[in-house]
Design a protein around this motif. Sequence first.
Motif, PDB file in Angstrom:
ATOM      1  N   ALA A 167      10.326  17.105  -3.995  1.00  0.00           N
ATOM      2  CA  ALA A 167       9.805  15.738  -3.877  1.00  0.00           C
ATOM      3  C   ALA A 167       9.179  15.522  -2.502  1.00  0.00           C
ATOM      4  CB  ALA A 167      10.933  14.718  -4.119  1.00  0.00           C
ATOM      5  N   ILE A 168       9.839  16.011  -1.481  1.00  0.00           N
ATOM      6  CA  ILE A 168       9.317  15.849  -0.118  1.00  0.00           C
ATOM      7  C   ILE A 168       7.986  16.585   0.021  1.00  0.00           C
ATOM      8  CG2 ILE A 168       9.731  16.414   2.313  1.00  0.00           C
ATOM      9  CD1 ILE A 168      12.772  15.990   1.675  1.00  0.00           C
ATOM     10  N   GLY A 169       7.894  17.786  -0.529  1.00  0.00           N
ATOM     11  CA  GLY A 169       6.647  18.556  -0.458  1.00  0.00           C
ATOM     12  C   GLY A 169       5.499  17.837  -1.158  1.00  0.00           C
ATOM     13  N   ILE A 170       5.767  17.305  -2.333  1.00  0.00           N
ATOM     14  CA  ILE A 170       4.733  16.561  -3.082  1.00  0.00           C
ATOM     15  C   ILE A 170       4.298  15.328  -2.281  1.00  0.00           C
ATOM     16  CG2 ILE A 170       4.301  15.167  -5.147  1.00  0.00           C
ATOM     17  CD1 ILE A 170       6.304  17.105  -6.613  1.00  0.00           C
ATOM     18  N   ALA A 171       5.269  14.574  -1.809  1.00  0.00           N
ATOM     19  CA  ALA A 171       4.960  13.349  -1.060  1.00  0.00           C
ATOM     20  C   ALA A 171       4.248  13.669   0.255  1.00  0.00           C
ATOM     21  CB  ALA A 171       6.240  12.556  -0.797  1.00  0.00           C
TER      22      ALA A 171
ATOM     23  N   LYS B  22       0.785  -1.243   0.000  1.00  0.00           N
ATOM     24  CA  LYS B  22       0.000   0.000   0.000  1.00  0.00           C
ATOM     25  C   LYS B  22       0.816   1.292   0.000  1.00  0.00           C
ATOM     26  CE  LYS B  22      -3.741  -2.510   0.220  1.00  0.00           C
ATOM     27  NZ  LYS B  22      -4.263  -2.988  -1.016  1.00  0.00           N
ATOM     28  N   ILE B  23       2.070   1.225  -0.476  1.00  0.00           N
ATOM     29  CA  ILE B  23       2.766   2.474  -0.776  1.00  0.00           C
ATOM     30  C   ILE B  23       2.283   2.859  -2.169  1.00  0.00           C
ATOM     31  CG2 ILE B  23       4.986   3.616  -1.134  1.00  0.00           C
ATOM     32  CD1 ILE B  23       4.467   2.743   1.773  1.00  0.00           C
ATOM     33  N   GLU B  24       1.602   3.974  -2.261  1.00  0.00           N
ATOM     34  CA  GLU B  24       0.925   4.340  -3.500  1.00  0.00           C
ATOM     35  C   GLU B  24       1.698   5.339  -4.360  1.00  0.00           C
ATOM     36  OE1 GLU B  24      -3.642   3.975  -2.243  1.00  0.00           O
ATOM     37  OE2 GLU B  24      -2.496   5.465  -1.115  1.00  0.00           O
ATOM     38  N   ASN B  25       2.598   6.096  -3.747  1.00  0.00           N
ATOM     39  CA  ASN B  25       3.297   7.157  -4.477  1.00  0.00           C
ATOM     40  C   ASN B  25       4.802   7.025  -4.282  1.00  0.00           C
ATOM     41  OD1 ASN B  25       0.662   8.552  -4.864  1.00  0.00           O
ATOM     42  ND2 ASN B  25       0.840   8.690  -2.640  1.00  0.00           N
ATOM     43  N   PHE B  26       5.537   7.133  -5.366  1.00  0.00           N
ATOM     44  CA  PHE B  26       6.991   7.070  -5.347  1.00  0.00           C
ATOM     45  C   PHE B  26       7.485   8.364  -5.994  1.00  0.00           C
ATOM     46  CE2 PHE B  26       5.297   2.852  -5.178  1.00  0.00           C
ATOM     47  CZ  PHE B  26       6.107   2.186  -4.253  1.00  0.00           C
ATOM     48  N   VAL B  27       8.008   9.241  -5.180  1.00  0.00           N
ATOM     49  CA  VAL B  27       8.369  10.580  -5.618  1.00  0.00           C
ATOM     50  C   VAL B  27       9.843  10.802  -5.312  1.00  0.00           C
ATOM     51  CG1 VAL B  27       7.829  13.041  -5.427  1.00  0.00           C
ATOM     52  CG2 VAL B  27       6.050  11.342  -4.938  1.00  0.00           C
ATOM     53  N   GLY B  28      10.586  11.388  -6.249  1.00  0.00           N
ATOM     54  CA  GLY B  28      11.971  11.622  -5.925  1.00  0.00           C
ATOM     55  C   GLY B  28      12.792  12.228  -7.028  1.00  0.00           C
TER      56      GLY B  28
ATOM     57  N   SER C 162      -2.590   8.972   1.379  1.00  0.00           N
ATOM     58  CA  SER C 162      -2.037   8.156   0.318  1.00  0.00           C
ATOM     59  C   SER C 162      -0.553   7.962   0.626  1.00  0.00           C
ATOM     60  CB  SER C 162      -2.241   8.868  -1.028  1.00  0.00           C
ATOM     61  OG  SER C 162      -1.774   8.076  -2.081  1.00  0.00           O
ATOM     62  N   ASN C 163      -0.186   6.766   1.058  1.00  0.00           N
ATOM     63  CA  ASN C 163       1.181   6.506   1.522  1.00  0.00           C
ATOM     64  C   ASN C 163       2.221   6.781   0.444  1.00  0.00           C
ATOM     65  OD1 ASN C 163       0.380   5.691   4.084  1.00  0.00           O
ATOM     66  ND2 ASN C 163       0.021   3.595   3.374  1.00  0.00           N
ATOM     67  N   SER C 164       3.328   7.389   0.863  1.00  0.00           N
ATOM     68  CA  SER C 164       4.341   7.819  -0.099  1.00  0.00           C
ATOM     69  C   SER C 164       5.751   7.461   0.340  1.00  0.00           C
ATOM     70  CB  SER C 164       4.266   9.337  -0.289  1.00  0.00           C
ATOM     71  OG  SER C 164       2.998   9.701  -0.760  1.00  0.00           O
ATOM     72  N   LEU C 165       6.596   7.292  -0.659  1.00  0.00           N
ATOM     73  CA  LEU C 165       8.023   7.068  -0.474  1.00  0.00           C
ATOM     74  C   LEU C 165       8.755   8.126  -1.287  1.00  0.00           C
ATOM     75  CD1 LEU C 165      10.055   3.831  -0.583  1.00  0.00           C
ATOM     76  CD2 LEU C 165      10.562   5.585  -2.269  1.00  0.00           C
ATOM     77  N   VAL C 166       9.817   8.677  -0.716  1.00  0.00           N
ATOM     78  CA  VAL C 166      10.648   9.661  -1.413  1.00  0.00           C
ATOM     79  C   VAL C 166      12.019   9.043  -1.643  1.00  0.00           C
ATOM     80  CG1 VAL C 166      11.718  11.943  -1.306  1.00  0.00           C
ATOM     81  CG2 VAL C 166       9.435  11.589  -0.334  1.00  0.00           C
ATOM     82  N   PHE C 167      12.450   8.990  -2.916  1.00  0.00           N
ATOM     83  CA  PHE C 167      13.777   8.442  -3.216  1.00  0.00           C
ATOM     84  C   PHE C 167      14.727   9.567  -3.597  1.00  0.00           C
ATOM     85  CE2 PHE C 167      11.088   7.893  -6.986  1.00  0.00           C
ATOM     86  CZ  PHE C 167      11.818   8.546  -7.967  1.00  0.00           C
ATOM     87  N   MET C 168      15.990   9.384  -3.211  1.00  0.00           N
ATOM     88  CA  MET C 168      16.999  10.419  -3.468  1.00  0.00           C
ATOM     89  C   MET C 168      18.396   9.869  -3.207  1.00  0.00           C
ATOM     90  SD  MET C 168      16.626  12.690   0.048  1.00  0.00           S
ATOM     91  CE  MET C 168      14.920  13.076  -0.204  1.00  0.00           C
ATOM     92  N   GLN C 169      19.391  10.610  -3.635  1.00  0.00           N
ATOM     93  CA  GLN C 169      20.785  10.308  -3.317  1.00  0.00           C
ATOM     94  C   GLN C 169      21.119  10.961  -1.981  1.00  0.00           C
ATOM     95  OE1 GLN C 169      24.466  12.265  -5.137  1.00  0.00           O
ATOM     96  NE2 GLN C 169      24.107  10.503  -6.488  1.00  0.00           N
ATOM     97  N   ASN C 170      22.154  10.486  -1.316  1.00  0.00           N
ATOM     98  CA  ASN C 170      22.470  11.044  -0.005  1.00  0.00           C
ATOM     99  C   ASN C 170      22.913  12.509  -0.062  1.00  0.00           C
ATOM    100  OD1 ASN C 170      24.839   9.981  -1.195  1.00  0.00           O
ATOM    101  ND2 ASN C 170      25.856   9.902   0.785  1.00  0.00           N
ATOM    102  N   ALA C 171      23.475  12.981  -1.166  1.00  0.00           N
ATOM    103  CA  ALA C 171      23.785  14.414  -1.270  1.00  0.00           C
ATOM    104  C   ALA C 171      22.483  15.215  -1.237  1.00  0.00           C
ATOM    105  CB  ALA C 171      24.563  14.707  -2.546  1.00  0.00           C
ATOM    106  N   GLY C 172      21.452  14.704  -1.876  1.00  0.00           N
ATOM    107  CA  GLY C 172      20.144  15.350  -1.829  1.00  0.00           C
ATOM    108  C   GLY C 172      19.520  15.273  -0.453  1.00  0.00           C
ATOM    109  N   PHE C 173      19.777  14.182   0.236  1.00  0.00           N
ATOM    110  CA  PHE C 173      19.309  14.079   1.620  1.00  0.00           C
ATOM    111  C   PHE C 173      19.914  15.210   2.446  1.00  0.00           C
ATOM    112  CE2 PHE C 173      20.828  12.586   5.793  1.00  0.00           C
ATOM    113  CZ  PHE C 173      19.625  12.635   6.480  1.00  0.00           C
TER     114      PHE C 173
END
Length: 162
Positions: free
Chosen positions: A51-55, A17-23, A63-74
């Motif tokens: 991406a974080i704002g959208i998620a 049930k993770i519905e959104n993948f934003v990143g 609507s459950n969300s996951l945010v993907f990124m590189q560690n520099a972006g973190f």
Amino acid sequence: MNEEEQRKIFHYLKNKKIENFVGVPDSTLKHFIDECLKNNNSIIATREEEAIGIAAGMSLSKSNSLVFMQNAGFANSISTITSLIQLYEIPLIFLIGWRGYLADDAPEHLKIGKIQPELLKIIGLKSQVLTEKNWKVKCDWALKQLKEKKPCALIIRRMFHD
């Protein structure tokens, strides 16, 4: 992490049930992101904070969300994580590719790669490192965090060079 496990992780989380993948694209996560795109389940943002704002908006609308990124972006998005996600207790899973994990990675990734575990601890964002053997247990841990309305991070180490 190899291609097969990255693709399995996407489907496992989607089935849970993770519905959104934003990143923001990251070559360490390229197979995971490719699977997101093939399944029309992703939004590509230009910056991690975007991406974080959208998620966050999607999560607030249940609507459950996951945010993907590189560690520099973190590292770039720490203020957004602490002042929005943690302050307002918005449940999100961060999937972070860990560049600079290998001692001979590109020089621009070494510093942030070295301090990433400490940065996660300093801001109080609970995290787990995924491997080919443990990813399902760690994904279940993240899903439990989400149910408890807590943001958390799953980390995938960079194990190859371009």
